[in-house]
Design an enzyme around this catalytic site. Structure first.
Site, PDB file in Angstrom:
ATOM      1  N   ASP A  31      10.336  37.100   4.690  1.00 27.89           N
ATOM      2  CA  ASP A  31      11.343  36.472   5.550  1.00 27.89           C
ATOM      3  C   ASP A  31      12.521  37.415   5.724  1.00 27.89           C
ATOM      4  O   ASP A  31      13.150  37.480   6.769  1.00 27.89           O
ATOM      5  CB  ASP A  31      11.880  35.189   4.910  1.00 27.89           C
ATOM      6  CG  ASP A  31      10.853  34.080   4.974  1.00 27.89           C
ATOM      7  OD1 ASP A  31       9.721  34.364   5.400  1.00 27.89           O
ATOM      8  OD2 ASP A  31      11.200  32.952   4.585  1.00 27.89           O
ATOM      9  N   TYR A  32      12.777  38.123   4.641  1.00 32.64           N
ATOM     10  CA  TYR A  32      13.906  39.038   4.638  1.00 32.64           C
ATOM     11  C   TYR A  32      13.765  40.099   5.718  1.00 32.64           C
ATOM     12  O   TYR A  32      14.659  40.296   6.547  1.00 32.64           O
ATOM     13  CB  TYR A  32      14.008  39.680   3.253  1.00 32.64           C
ATOM     14  CG  TYR A  32      14.963  40.832   3.179  1.00 32.64           C
ATOM     15  CD1 TYR A  32      16.332  40.622   3.290  1.00 32.64           C
ATOM     16  CD2 TYR A  32      14.494  42.126   2.994  1.00 32.64           C
ATOM     17  CE1 TYR A  32      17.216  41.676   3.221  1.00 32.64           C
ATOM     18  CE2 TYR A  32      15.376  43.189   2.913  1.00 32.64           C
ATOM     19  CZ  TYR A  32      16.732  42.975   3.032  1.00 32.64           C
ATOM     20  OH  TYR A  32      17.592  44.007   2.958  1.00 32.64           O
ATOM     21  N   PHE A  34      11.761  40.006   8.230  1.00 31.81           N
ATOM     22  CA  PHE A  34      11.709  39.343   9.529  1.00 31.81           C
ATOM     23  C   PHE A  34      13.119  39.107  10.065  1.00 31.81           C
ATOM     24  O   PHE A  34      13.440  39.432  11.201  1.00 31.81           O
ATOM     25  CB  PHE A  34      10.951  38.015   9.416  1.00 31.81           C
ATOM     26  CG  PHE A  34      10.718  37.340  10.736  1.00 31.81           C
ATOM     27  CD1 PHE A  34       9.542  37.555  11.429  1.00 31.81           C
ATOM     28  CD2 PHE A  34      11.680  36.510  11.307  1.00 31.81           C
ATOM     29  CE1 PHE A  34       9.315  36.949  12.662  1.00 31.81           C
ATOM     30  CE2 PHE A  34      11.475  35.906  12.533  1.00 31.81           C
ATOM     31  CZ  PHE A  34      10.278  36.129  13.212  1.00 31.81           C
ATOM     32  N   ASP A  35      13.958  38.562   9.200  1.00 33.81           N
ATOM     33  CA  ASP A  35      15.330  38.262   9.625  1.00 33.81           C
ATOM     34  C   ASP A  35      16.106  39.519  10.005  1.00 33.81           C
ATOM     35  O   ASP A  35      16.864  39.523  10.969  1.00 33.81           O
ATOM     36  CB  ASP A  35      16.087  37.543   8.501  1.00 33.81           C
ATOM     37  CG  ASP A  35      15.543  36.144   8.303  1.00 33.81           C
ATOM     38  OD1 ASP A  35      14.798  35.682   9.182  1.00 33.81           O
ATOM     39  OD2 ASP A  35      15.859  35.530   7.274  1.00 33.81           O
ATOM     40  N   SER A  80      -8.481  12.158  32.182  1.00 32.11           N
ATOM     41  CA  SER A  80      -8.671  11.432  30.922  1.00 32.11           C
ATOM     42  C   SER A  80     -10.070  11.731  30.416  1.00 32.11           C
ATOM     43  O   SER A  80     -10.827  12.446  31.060  1.00 32.11           O
ATOM     44  CB  SER A  80      -8.612   9.929  31.130  1.00 32.11           C
ATOM     45  OG  SER A  80      -7.394   9.544  31.586  1.00 32.11           O
ATOM     46  N   GLU A 111     -15.395  18.994  19.032  1.00 26.70           N
ATOM     47  CA  GLU A 111     -14.012  19.265  18.622  1.00 26.70           C
ATOM     48  C   GLU A 111     -13.416  17.981  18.079  1.00 26.70           C
ATOM     49  O   GLU A 111     -13.852  16.896  18.451  1.00 26.70           O
ATOM     50  CB  GLU A 111     -13.180  19.704  19.839  1.00 26.70           C
ATOM     51  CG  GLU A 111     -13.697  20.953  20.501  1.00 26.70           C
ATOM     52  CD  GLU A 111     -13.011  21.215  21.841  1.00 26.70           C
ATOM     53  OE1 GLU A 111     -11.873  20.739  22.042  1.00 26.70           O
ATOM     54  OE2 GLU A 111     -13.628  21.872  22.687  1.00 26.70           O
ATOM     55  N   LYS A 113     -10.515  15.186  17.999  1.00 22.56           N
ATOM     56  CA  LYS A 113      -9.556  14.700  18.987  1.00 22.56           C
ATOM     57  C   LYS A 113      -8.201  14.616  18.290  1.00 22.56           C
ATOM     58  O   LYS A 113      -7.965  13.726  17.480  1.00 22.56           O
ATOM     59  CB  LYS A 113      -9.993  13.332  19.509  1.00 22.56           C
ATOM     60  CG  LYS A 113      -9.224  12.888  20.724  1.00 22.56           C
ATOM     61  CD  LYS A 113      -9.958  11.748  21.437  1.00 22.56           C
ATOM     62  CE  LYS A 113      -9.326  11.399  22.766  1.00 22.56           C
ATOM     63  NZ  LYS A 113      -8.029  10.743  22.633  1.00 22.56           N
ATOM     64  N   ASP A 115      -4.404  13.962  17.659  1.00 26.97           N
ATOM     65  CA  ASP A 115      -3.618  12.828  18.126  1.00 26.97           C
ATOM     66  C   ASP A 115      -2.150  13.215  18.313  1.00 26.97           C
ATOM     67  O   ASP A 115      -1.382  13.258  17.364  1.00 26.97           O
ATOM     68  CB  ASP A 115      -3.745  11.688  17.101  1.00 26.97           C
ATOM     69  CG  ASP A 115      -3.449  10.348  17.724  1.00 26.97           C
ATOM     70  OD1 ASP A 115      -3.301  10.284  18.957  1.00 26.97           O
ATOM     71  OD2 ASP A 115      -3.360   9.359  16.982  1.00 26.97           O
ATOM     72  N   TYR A 222      -7.270  23.271  23.350  1.00 30.35           N
ATOM     73  CA  TYR A 222      -8.667  22.862  23.499  1.00 30.35           C
ATOM     74  C   TYR A 222      -9.297  23.172  24.856  1.00 30.35           C
ATOM     75  O   TYR A 222     -10.446  22.896  25.069  1.00 30.35           O
ATOM     76  CB  TYR A 222      -8.824  21.379  23.158  1.00 30.35           C
ATOM     77  CG  TYR A 222      -7.937  20.454  23.968  1.00 30.35           C
ATOM     78  CD1 TYR A 222      -8.193  20.205  25.312  1.00 30.35           C
ATOM     79  CD2 TYR A 222      -6.843  19.846  23.366  1.00 30.35           C
ATOM     80  CE1 TYR A 222      -7.380  19.377  26.048  1.00 30.35           C
ATOM     81  CE2 TYR A 222      -6.024  19.002  24.101  1.00 30.35           C
ATOM     82  CZ  TYR A 222      -6.290  18.772  25.441  1.00 30.35           C
ATOM     83  OH  TYR A 222      -5.476  17.945  26.164  1.00 30.35           O
ATOM     84  N   LYS A 285     -18.175  18.220  24.321  1.00 31.93           N
ATOM     85  CA  LYS A 285     -18.137  18.840  25.649  1.00 31.93           C
ATOM     86  C   LYS A 285     -19.402  19.645  25.888  1.00 31.93           C
ATOM     87  O   LYS A 285     -19.943  20.230  24.944  1.00 31.93           O
ATOM     88  CB  LYS A 285     -16.924  19.775  25.750  1.00 31.93           C
ATOM     89  CG  LYS A 285     -15.598  19.058  25.584  1.00 31.93           C
ATOM     90  CD  LYS A 285     -14.426  20.017  25.486  1.00 31.93           C
ATOM     91  CE  LYS A 285     -13.156  19.231  25.192  1.00 31.93           C
ATOM     92  NZ  LYS A 285     -12.015  20.090  24.861  1.00 31.93           N
ATOM     93  N   LYS A 309     -14.551   7.657  19.609  1.00 28.69           N
ATOM     94  CA  LYS A 309     -13.379   7.137  18.884  1.00 28.69           C
ATOM     95  C   LYS A 309     -13.805   6.566  17.542  1.00 28.69           C
ATOM     96  O   LYS A 309     -14.687   5.708  17.495  1.00 28.69           O
ATOM     97  CB  LYS A 309     -12.721   6.020  19.706  1.00 28.69           C
ATOM     98  CG  LYS A 309     -12.008   6.530  20.946  1.00 28.69           C
ATOM     99  CD  LYS A 309     -10.541   6.769  20.641  1.00 28.69           C
ATOM    100  CE  LYS A 309      -9.799   7.336  21.831  1.00 28.69           C
ATOM    101  NZ  LYS A 309      -8.947   6.435  22.532  1.00 28.69           N
ATOM    102  N   CYS A 403      21.558 -14.218   7.085  1.00 31.06           N
ATOM    103  CA  CYS A 403      21.120 -13.216   6.110  1.00 31.06           C
ATOM    104  C   CYS A 403      20.502 -13.913   4.887  1.00 31.06           C
ATOM    105  O   CYS A 403      21.102 -14.821   4.330  1.00 31.06           O
ATOM    106  CB  CYS A 403      22.303 -12.366   5.680  1.00 31.06           C
ATOM    107  SG  CYS A 403      21.888 -11.195   4.378  1.00 31.06           S
ATOM    108  N   CYS A 406      23.049 -13.322   1.854  1.00 35.31           N
ATOM    109  CA  CYS A 406      24.447 -13.762   1.791  1.00 35.31           C
ATOM    110  C   CYS A 406      24.761 -14.867   2.800  1.00 35.31           C
ATOM    111  O   CYS A 406      25.905 -15.301   2.906  1.00 35.31           O
ATOM    112  CB  CYS A 406      25.386 -12.575   1.989  1.00 35.31           C
ATOM    113  SG  CYS A 406      25.430 -11.996   3.685  1.00 35.31           S
ATOM    114  N   CYS A 421      22.946  -7.690   9.270  1.00 41.23           N
ATOM    115  CA  CYS A 421      23.881  -8.569   8.588  1.00 41.23           C
ATOM    116  C   CYS A 421      25.229  -7.865   8.635  1.00 41.23           C
ATOM    117  O   CYS A 421      25.381  -6.768   8.105  1.00 41.23           O
ATOM    118  CB  CYS A 421      23.455  -8.797   7.137  1.00 41.23           C
ATOM    119  SG  CYS A 421      24.798  -9.541   6.174  1.00 41.23           S
ATOM    120  N   CYS A 427      27.698  -8.527   1.150  1.00 44.53           N
ATOM    121  CA  CYS A 427      26.264  -8.804   1.091  1.00 44.53           C
ATOM    122  C   CYS A 427      25.657  -7.962  -0.042  1.00 44.53           C
ATOM    123  O   CYS A 427      25.690  -6.730   0.021  1.00 44.53           O
ATOM    124  CB  CYS A 427      25.667  -8.446   2.447  1.00 44.53           C
ATOM    125  SG  CYS A 427      23.913  -8.743   2.569  1.00 44.53           S
TER     126      CYS A 427
END
Ligand code: AMP
Ligand code: ZN
Length: 665
Positions: A31-32, A34-35, A80, A111, A113, A115, A222, A285, A309, A403, A406, A421, A427
């Site tokens: 990271d060093y 990279f930064d 779709s 593949e 699906k 979500d 995909y 597919k 599904k 509530c 209370c 409430c 409360c």
């Protein structure tokens, strides 16, 4: 090397590392480093604006605000998918397409699906051009500024891939990131998000792309769409896309028969729960592009593909009772108490009913048989009622109007999903909830006290708010249930020690709605002390970076409440920190934000504690042990040999004191 060449070189190197890290999940540079490179590039680009490139790695951090997303026509319609739910459905599909193609020789690609929310990315001459949501399939919204912040999406593709194309995929929010986001939301008194999918699709429509950049979104691809076709099969096109820099999941396979397709479906029906993201089925597919073209489309979907599904894991059980929980902010959540039932590997006894609207929509009643589903595989939810089993004497659920704790009349403000409430200071769960938040680890971090102790102290009338904690004495605590001299002593010394907790954490601990850890830090740094913050009006507040209307209003509300003012004055008099330490004010930056740093050995220019403080002042975190998550080890003389070995084994970069100082310069 000319400046331009150096800029190009840095961009190429940074691109490669983004790819290694976000697509291959295998970082090859610290990271060093990279930064350092990113900083160098930022500086060169700033000094040489003639070389600006919208697809430079420096353009990933966001910042662009989109007020209205432009509607864009899709060049190629986004269809779709037809759904199938059984073996038979799949064999029927096979029969239909074999008939059209006049052959039984069909290879399929299986593949998962994914979500999330679908997205169409357009590239021109190998460069990212735009990203458009699916919308109604014919036209969608241009969300390019937001999509660019997703690091796994290449902004420039390798030259051996087609250069002008569209590629489609799913924007997802991995489960872990989702859970983490929700924890942070709840800590700042905001409602948690319902599920990863909605959160991912909601993220695409945020106006501030810097906000999107903070969310751990990802994009799984995909489908490639192009006229410059140089592949014969769908599978080939995805493999090429993967080589060109896109994240195409390795889970895709070729299948030569429906039987093989079913094996894939079976395998993932349980294994999918181990994936880092959610899936709700499989997409099958036709692999051959010619065959795809021959098959073509129906009015809604391609004939060459079909979704399978998975049945959401659902059970039915009896709802015994609806109870109502009151949160720290007064928000009411109705809870369905269920006859215990086994679901997706765990026993479910309770499920959230979210709010009054949800109860009304589902028409759930006590003694109903309800369908429970593991929504998003995380929290069980009630999907509906089995009306055929409803007892004849059942009565419509009336939502509480007072509530449960209370008895105060509940309010529901316009735009709020929940009832609240309003009896903030009277409360019990709101009172104890605020104190529990105050003592929690990320706030005042008071050792020796847990949630039950707070309940006990409250019940015994010893505390009514968090300021009262500071008046407790050992002698008051000893007589309480399960307390002894030692535990009482611990509690008191824990409270005493919290007076050293820095202002920014105190501010978070106060429990101002919408003021989470990060916002508290921002406010503390900006206003320096509580008096300045309390004096700030709406305009002053919203002028602060990242403080919006809602937060500003909430802050003003909080400080306008006399009881809060009184509590703060008391806390001040007890010695709680209400201003930033003087030496903190200079030298604070975000340069080490999200970095986890381990310090080891003896240093020549500063003490270890000074070093640790510098890390924290610059937004970094100090950790005592080395793990895969460690960003770097700052090593002085005589670094411990076991630490050295561990860092080397894990490939954690080891940097010197001077390297470190360069990093924050
Ligand atoms: P549906 O919304 O049920 O019509 O399903 C179609 C959607 O499934 C597409 O718009 C994609 O967003 C999504 N999807 C997820 N994974 C895939 C995949 N592997 N192939 C095609 N579509 C997928
Ligand atoms: Zn109440």
């Amino acid at each position: 090397m000319t400046v331009q060449q150096r800029i190009e070189q840095l961009r190429a190197v940074l691109r490669q590392h983004n790819y290694n890290y976000y697509v291959l999940d295998n970082s090859t540079i610290s990271d060093y480093e990279f930064d350092l490179k990113l900083k160098e590039l930022e500086k060169l680009e700033q000094e040489n604006p003639q070389f600006f490139d919208p697809n430079s790695p420096t353009q990933r951090v966001g910042g662009a605000i989109t007020k209205n997303f432009e509607t864009v026509q899709h060049k190629n319609r986004m269809y779709s998918l037809d759904n199938s739910y059984s073996e038979n459905d799949l064999y029927d599909w096979q029969k239909r397409i074999q008939k059209i193609l006049g052959t039984e020789n069909i290879t399929y690609v299986c593949e998962l699906k994914y979500d999330g929310a679908s997205i169409n990315l357009t590239y021109k001459n190998g460069q990212f051009e735009k990203a458009v949501t699916r919308g109604d399939g014919f036209q969608g919204d241009d969300v390019s500024a937001n999509i660019k912040t997703i690091r796994s999406i290449p902004l420039v593709v390798s030259s051996n891939f087609v250069q002008n194309f569209e590629i489609r995929g799913e924007i997802i929010l991995p489960i872990q990131g989702f859970v983490k986001m929700n924890k942070e939301r709840e800590a700042s008194g905001e409602d948690p998000y319902r599920n990863p999918r909605n959160t991912a699709s909601g993220s695409l429509k945020l106006q501030d792309s810097a906000e999107v950049a903070k969310r751990p979104l990802d994009c799984l691809l995909y489908q490639v769409v192009t006229d410059e076709q140089n592949y014969k099969t769908h599978f080939e096109s995805l493999e090429m896309a993967r080589k060109a820099g896109f994240k195409v999941p390795e889970t895709i396979v070729l299948a030569k028969s429906i039987k093989a397709v079913l094996a894939f479906i079976n395998f993932w029906s349980t294994k999918r729960h181990d994936l880092p993201y959610e899936t709700d089925g499989v997409v099958i597919k036709v692999n051959d592009i010619h065959q795809q073209e021959e098959l073509g489309y129906t009015a809604k979907s391609p004939r060459w593909a079909i979704a399978y599904k998975y049945k959401a894991e659902q059970v039915s059980t009896i709802l015994n009772e609806i109870t109502y929980q009151v949160g720290r902010t007064g928000a009411i959540t109705p809870v369905a108490n269920l006859e215990p039932v086994q679901l997706a590997g765990t026993i479910v006894k309770r499920a959230s009913l979210h709010n009054a609207d949800q109860i009304k929509k589902l028409d759930v009643r006590v003694n109903d048989t309800v369908f429970v589903e593991k929504g998003g595989e995380i929290i069980p939810k009630i999907m509906g009622v089995d009306f055929s089993k409803r007892p004849t004497n059942s009565t419509v659920t009336t939502y509480i109007n007072r509530c449960p704790e209370c008895n105060t009349i509940l309010v529901r403000k316009e735009g709020d999903a929940k009832h609240y409430c309003p009896n903030e200071f009277g409360c019990p769960p709101q009172i104890t909830g605020k104190i529990k938040h105050f003592i929690s680890r990320k706030a005042m971090n008071i050792d020796g006290i847990g949630s039950e102790t707070i309940d006990l102290l409250y019940k015994e009338g010893l505390i009514k708010n968090y300021a009262d904690l500071y008046l407790l004495t050992v002698n008051q605590i000893i007589p309480l249930e399960r307390m002894a001299e030692k535990s009482a002593q611990n509690i008191i010394s824990g409270i005493e020690k919290s007076k050293e907790i820095p202002f920014e954490k105190v501010l978070f601990a106060l429990g101002i709605r919408f003021v989470g850890e990060t916002v508290a830090k921002k406010l503390a740094r900006h206003f320096k002390n509580i008096d300045n913050l309390m004096a700030a009006d709406f305009e002053t507040l919203i002028a602060v970076d990242e403080i919006g209307d809602t937060i500003a209003e909430s802050i003003i509300d909080f400080f306008n409440t006399p009881l809060n003012k009184d509590i703060i004055n008391r806390l001040k008099s007890y010695g709680v920190q209400f201003e930033i330490a003087v030496e903190d004010i200079k030298n604070q930056t975000d340069k080490l934000l999200e970095k986890i740093i381990v310090v080891s050995g003896v240093f020549s220019k500063m003490s270890r504690n000074e070093l640790k403080k510098i890390i924290e002042d610059n937004g970094g975190k100090v950790s005592s042990s080395i793990s895969k998550k460690t960003s770097y080890v700052v090593a002085g003389d005589n670094m411990g040999p076991s630490k050295l070995e561990k860092a080397q084994n894990l490939g954690v970069p080891i940097i010197s004191e001077d390297d470190f100082l360069n990093l924050i310069k």
